[in-house]
Design an enzyme around this catalytic site. Structure first.
Site, PDB file in Angstrom:
ATOM      1  N   SER A  50      10.498  81.074  19.005  1.00 17.77           N
ATOM      2  CA  SER A  50      10.227  81.139  20.442  1.00 17.77           C
ATOM      3  C   SER A  50      10.511  79.769  21.049  1.00 17.77           C
ATOM      4  O   SER A  50      10.205  78.735  20.441  1.00 17.77           O
ATOM      5  CB  SER A  50       8.757  81.506  20.655  1.00 17.77           C
ATOM      6  OG  SER A  50       8.347  81.098  21.936  1.00 17.77           O
ATOM      7  N   GLU A  82       9.023  86.229  26.818  1.00 16.89           N
ATOM      8  CA  GLU A  82      10.249  85.971  26.055  1.00 16.89           C
ATOM      9  C   GLU A  82      10.483  87.082  25.025  1.00 16.89           C
ATOM     10  O   GLU A  82      11.606  87.564  24.842  1.00 16.89           O
ATOM     11  CB  GLU A  82      10.070  84.617  25.346  1.00 16.89           C
ATOM     12  CG  GLU A  82      11.250  84.166  24.526  1.00 16.89           C
ATOM     13  CD  GLU A  82      10.942  82.857  23.790  1.00 16.89           C
ATOM     14  OE1 GLU A  82       9.755  82.519  23.608  1.00 16.89           O
ATOM     15  OE2 GLU A  82      11.906  82.184  23.393  1.00 16.89           O
ATOM     16  N   GLU A 105       5.232  83.443  25.866  1.00 17.38           N
ATOM     17  CA  GLU A 105       5.831  83.927  24.617  1.00 17.38           C
ATOM     18  C   GLU A 105       6.001  85.449  24.636  1.00 17.38           C
ATOM     19  O   GLU A 105       6.980  85.974  24.111  1.00 17.38           O
ATOM     20  CB  GLU A 105       4.968  83.480  23.431  1.00 17.38           C
ATOM     21  CG  GLU A 105       5.715  83.611  22.129  1.00 17.38           C
ATOM     22  CD  GLU A 105       5.156  82.748  21.008  1.00 17.38           C
ATOM     23  OE1 GLU A 105       4.570  81.687  21.293  1.00 17.38           O
ATOM     24  OE2 GLU A 105       5.320  83.142  19.852  1.00 17.38           O
ATOM     25  N   CYS A 161      -4.743  76.917  11.854  1.00 15.18           N
ATOM     26  CA  CYS A 161      -5.170  75.549  12.196  1.00 15.18           C
ATOM     27  C   CYS A 161      -6.589  75.232  11.736  1.00 15.18           C
ATOM     28  O   CYS A 161      -6.926  74.057  11.571  1.00 15.18           O
ATOM     29  CB  CYS A 161      -5.071  75.333  13.697  1.00 15.18           C
ATOM     30  SG  CYS A 161      -3.422  75.604  14.315  1.00 15.18           S
ATOM     31  N   CYS A 197       4.037  77.611  17.892  1.00 16.79           N
ATOM     32  CA  CYS A 197       2.958  76.669  18.219  1.00 16.79           C
ATOM     33  C   CYS A 197       2.613  75.736  17.068  1.00 16.79           C
ATOM     34  O   CYS A 197       1.849  74.797  17.253  1.00 16.79           O
ATOM     35  CB  CYS A 197       1.727  77.403  18.716  1.00 16.79           C
ATOM     36  SG  CYS A 197       1.324  78.767  17.706  1.00 16.79           S
ATOM     37  N   GLU A 204       4.759  65.884  16.530  1.00 17.14           N
ATOM     38  CA  GLU A 204       5.283  66.685  17.643  1.00 17.14           C
ATOM     39  C   GLU A 204       5.241  65.891  18.956  1.00 17.14           C
ATOM     40  O   GLU A 204       6.201  65.903  19.733  1.00 17.14           O
ATOM     41  CB  GLU A 204       4.450  67.960  17.792  1.00 17.14           C
ATOM     42  CG  GLU A 204       4.917  68.852  18.930  1.00 17.14           C
ATOM     43  CD  GLU A 204       3.999  70.044  19.150  1.00 17.14           C
ATOM     44  OE1 GLU A 204       2.772  69.867  19.170  1.00 17.14           O
ATOM     45  OE2 GLU A 204       4.516  71.157  19.313  1.00 17.14           O
ATOM     46  N   LYS A 229       0.805  67.510  14.739  1.00 16.94           N
ATOM     47  CA  LYS A 229       0.810  67.355  16.202  1.00 16.94           C
ATOM     48  C   LYS A 229       1.105  65.905  16.592  1.00 16.94           C
ATOM     49  O   LYS A 229       1.578  65.634  17.689  1.00 16.94           O
ATOM     50  CB  LYS A 229      -0.538  67.773  16.791  1.00 16.94           C
ATOM     51  CG  LYS A 229      -0.865  69.234  16.603  1.00 16.94           C
ATOM     52  CD  LYS A 229      -0.171  70.101  17.619  1.00 16.94           C
ATOM     53  CE  LYS A 229      -0.505  71.563  17.389  1.00 16.94           C
ATOM     54  NZ  LYS A 229       0.389  72.474  18.092  1.00 16.94           N
ATOM     55  N   GLU A 266      12.092  65.515  23.134  1.00 16.77           N
ATOM     56  CA  GLU A 266      12.086  66.560  24.165  1.00 16.77           C
ATOM     57  C   GLU A 266      10.813  66.499  25.008  1.00 16.77           C
ATOM     58  O   GLU A 266      10.767  67.052  26.101  1.00 16.77           O
ATOM     59  CB  GLU A 266      12.137  67.965  23.537  1.00 16.77           C
ATOM     60  CG  GLU A 266      13.271  68.258  22.586  1.00 16.77           C
ATOM     61  CD  GLU A 266      12.934  67.867  21.159  1.00 16.77           C
ATOM     62  OE1 GLU A 266      13.187  66.696  20.822  1.00 16.77           O
ATOM     63  OE2 GLU A 266      12.424  68.692  20.389  1.00 16.77           O
TER      64      GLU A 266
END
Ligand code: SF4
Ligand code: SF4
Ligand code: SF4
Ligand code: FES
Ligand code: FES
Length: 659
Positions: free
Chosen positions: A318, A281, A278, A494, A298, A360, A357, A365
């Site tokens: 990102s 980037e 990250e 989190c 994230c 996710e 999550k 993908e």
């Protein structure tokens, strides 16, 4: 200034408490509540917190401000009777299948029924069962267990700024539902699980992956590996009597080994990789002055929020996968061999504080040849249940270290679990340690300025989607600018995730964060760049950070999920009125839910055909206030209710013939 009042005949002092309930609790007296949450607005509906003044006036303590000289009682005979009746009524309307309810043992309704000594329900049982909504990958909604406290509604709207739960119908038919009684997966829910975190009953619970995990553990072909997210290690202990924030990393590893996991690794390893990718980037975007601000990626609830609500910012996120998904990709793509197996036989279980999550891990993908990088996601709550189910006595579990090589992490990876952690780790990779301060205009935003190569980098962090929404609006209006923005959907990051042990209050979140950041202070290596296993990973496999191989394994793409795709649907203001007929399709909520979008698409195809081309203009518009007959379409001035393609075409032909 200190003031005094009387509670149960005793003088009690108070200062700036917002309501009587806070004063009563500060005085060490517990009052039952369902609908009061200090972080949400006061609703005052459950009538459990009633108190009585010296004149016999009864009031809800949660919605009455304390006044000097007041004298109230909290447990008179009348109040106790009233509370019992209220509770009995709630129970009569409630599906009382406690033995099979996942919330049993941690349910406020069950707890208060015990405390208030409810031995029988005199009001019978409500007939009929409503369907359970298990359409979401993150949460399960059982309306039969809802007591209409409204906590989820206010959490989703006020704290998360999403607002996909609301009250519908009246009186005894009242319900809490997503818009138009749709399933939760059909509305703009981002899977954060915060509604389930405040629900006092089993009406909103976490979608379980426990069965999947047990099957894998019992399958001799499978090598079952766990990855443990940073926030889990400072909260799991709460389920077994430890104080919030007590690090229990070694015990978590030991417990998982006892249950039968073959390997136990650390998601913080993957968080170190995330920080490196990250920051690489980020530096590239800074050098090209492109796609700034860069948002962190994230938190999957945040990513989904942008895709659904602010897709114009999707390219600012990102492209780095979250640590969970980087771990899955690296585990199956590179490290399976190192632990003596292959990607087909490895079963990756994430242990996360997070319900998003789960969603996710199901994104397309993150599948290769139909196989997910992460096979199952257990929340901290589910981990506690699996430990109990396996008969493991947590107190007696021997502490064990993580397995190597993916068990090695630096402090940068550890602090991903609390807000400010990701941005700090990313800055550490470029050799800077940000000193965050509270933003003077918005106390929910922390900011830092970093001197980097003769320029100032502006960093901001925000948690809670409602706060993120305000920040996005400020960016959009040009009131604020930052180069890097860390967003975590859950308050505090989190450590306050929707899958964490309950309660998940502000004080408990603070303790967890102190535990996590305190643990990090003891670590020798702070920057993810210092992680020796990661140095080898790049040397042996990925090349440089940001390389093509790193991109293929560790980065991803995002999708505009806004329900009206502006690229194929334009709005009334853009109409070309030079054309003869004007057809407007309502895409307001009612009409959208009745299929207006499909209707629009089909009409678009039909009206671009020869007969209509250049003669009819098509546009989307909002509510014609004819919602009961949705979907609605207007052909010039004629409103068509319950519209179909045929009805619209006929109306166009009719009007054209009249002319
Ligand atoms: S999971 Fe989050 S977004 Fe979805 S309904 Fe619950 S609070 Fe709202
Ligand atoms: S679903 Fe839970 S939090 Fe929401 S109103 Fe019902 S009982 Fe309260
Ligand atoms: S802040 Fe953390 S726990 Fe909450 S939704 Fe995001 S990733 Fe999950
Ligand atoms: S807690 Fe006061 S009315 Fe519900
Ligand atoms: S939403 Fe279409 S008429 Fe109201």
């Amino acid at each position: 200034m200190e003031k005094t009042m009387k509670i149960n005949g005793k003088q009690v002092s108070f200062t700036d408490e917002a309501n009587l309930l806070e004063v009563i609790r500060k005085a060490g007296i517990e009052l039952p509540t369902f609908c009061y949450h200090s972080e949400l607005s006061v609703y005052g509906a459950c009538r459990m917190c009633l108190v009585e003044d010296d004149n016999g006036r009864i009031m809800a303590a949660c919605s009455t401000p304390p006044r000097p000289g007041m004298s109230i009682r909290t447990h008179t005979e009348r109040l106790i009777r009233q509370r019992r009746v209220t509770l009995e009524l709630l129970l009569a309307n409630h599906d009382r299948e406690c033995t099979t309810c996942v919330k049993s043992g941690n349910c406020r309704l069950q707890e208060l029924a015990n405390i208030l000594g409810i031995g029988e329900i005199r009001f019978g049982q409500k007939n009929g069962r409503l369907p359970i909504d298990d359409s979401s990958p993150a949460i399960v909604r059982d309306p039969n267990k809802c007591i209409l406290c409204g906590d989820c509604v206010r959490m989703c709207e006020e704290v998360q700024g999403v607002g996909v739960l609301g009250f519908a119908y009246r009186g005894s038919n009242a319900k809490v539902v997503p818009p138009f009684n749709k399933n939760i997966s059909e509305v703009n829910c981002v899977d954060c699980g915060q509604c389930a975190a405040v629900c006092p009953t089993g009406a909103l619970t976490i979608a379980s992956h426990m069965e999947k995990v047990w099957s894998a553990l019992h399958d001799p072909q499978k090598t079952v590996v766990a990855q443990i997210a940073p926030a889990v290690r400072v909260s799991l202990g709460e389920e077994f009597g430890l104080k919030p924030g007590t690090p229990a990393t070694g015990k978590v590893v030991g417990a998982l080994k006892k249950i039968g996991f073959d390997k136990v690794f650390d998601t913080c390893f993957a968080a170190d990789v995330t920080a490196i990718e990250e920051s690489c980037e980020f530096l590239e975007r800074i050098s090209k002055n492109q796609r700034l601000p860069q948002f962190t990626s994230c938190c999957p609830a945040w990513v989904k929020y942008v895709e659904l609500h602010y897709p114009q910012y999707k390219d600012n996120i990102s492209t780095c996968r979250s640590p969970q998904q980087m771990f899955g990709s690296l585990m199956k793509g590179i490290y399976a061999k190192a632990i003596g197996t292959d990607s087909e036989n490895i079963f990756v279980v994430s242990i996360m504080p997070c319900t998003a999550k789960k969603s996710e891990a199901k994104r397309e993908e993150f599948f290769k040849n139909g196989v997910p990088d992460v096979d199952a996601v257990l929340t901290t709550q589910e981990l506690a249940r699996i430990i109990r189910e396996a008969g493991v006595v947590f107190d007696e579990v021997e502490e064990m270290p993580f397995d190597m090589p993916l068990g090695f992490a630096t402090g940068g990876g550890i602090i991903f679990g609390g807000s400010k952690g990701v941005a700090t780790a990313v800055m550490r990779v470029i050799g800077k340690e940000p000193d965050f301060k509270t933003d003077k205009d918005n106390p929910n935003i922390k900011t830092a300025e970093i001197d980097y190569n003769a320029r100032k980098i502006k960093v901001a962090t925000v948690s809670g989607l409602g706060n993120a929404k305000k920040l996005l609006e400020d960016l959009r209006a040009g009131n604020k600018y930052y180069d890097l923005i860390e967003v975590m959907a859950c308050s505090g990051g989190c450590i306050g995730g929707g899958g964490q042990p309950q309660p998940n209050s502000n004080d408990i979140r603070k303790s967890r964060k102190q535990g996590l950041f305190g643990h990090e202070k003891l670590m020798q290596l702070k920057s993810p760049l210092e992680n020796p296993v990661i140095k080898d990973l790049y040397k042996d496999n990925l090349g440089e950070p940001g390389s093509a191989k790193a991109h293929a394994m560790l980065h991803t793409t995002y999708t505009n999920r806004k329900r009206i795709n502006e690229s194929i649907c334009f709005f009334e203001e853009q109409l070309n009125t030079a054309k003869k007929r004007v057809v407007k399709v309502c895409v307001g909520t009612c009409c959208y839910l009745s299929g207006a979008y499909d209707l629009f698409s089909t009409l678009k195809d039909k009206l671009s055909q020869e007969d209509f081309k250049d003669k009819v203009e098509l546009a989307a518009t909002f509510c014609f206030e004819n919602c009961t007959q949705s979907p609605c379409v207007m052909v010039d001035d004629v409103l068509i209710g319950e519209a179909t393609v045929e009805k619209v075409i006929n109306e166009i032909l009719k009007q054209t013939a009249v002319q």
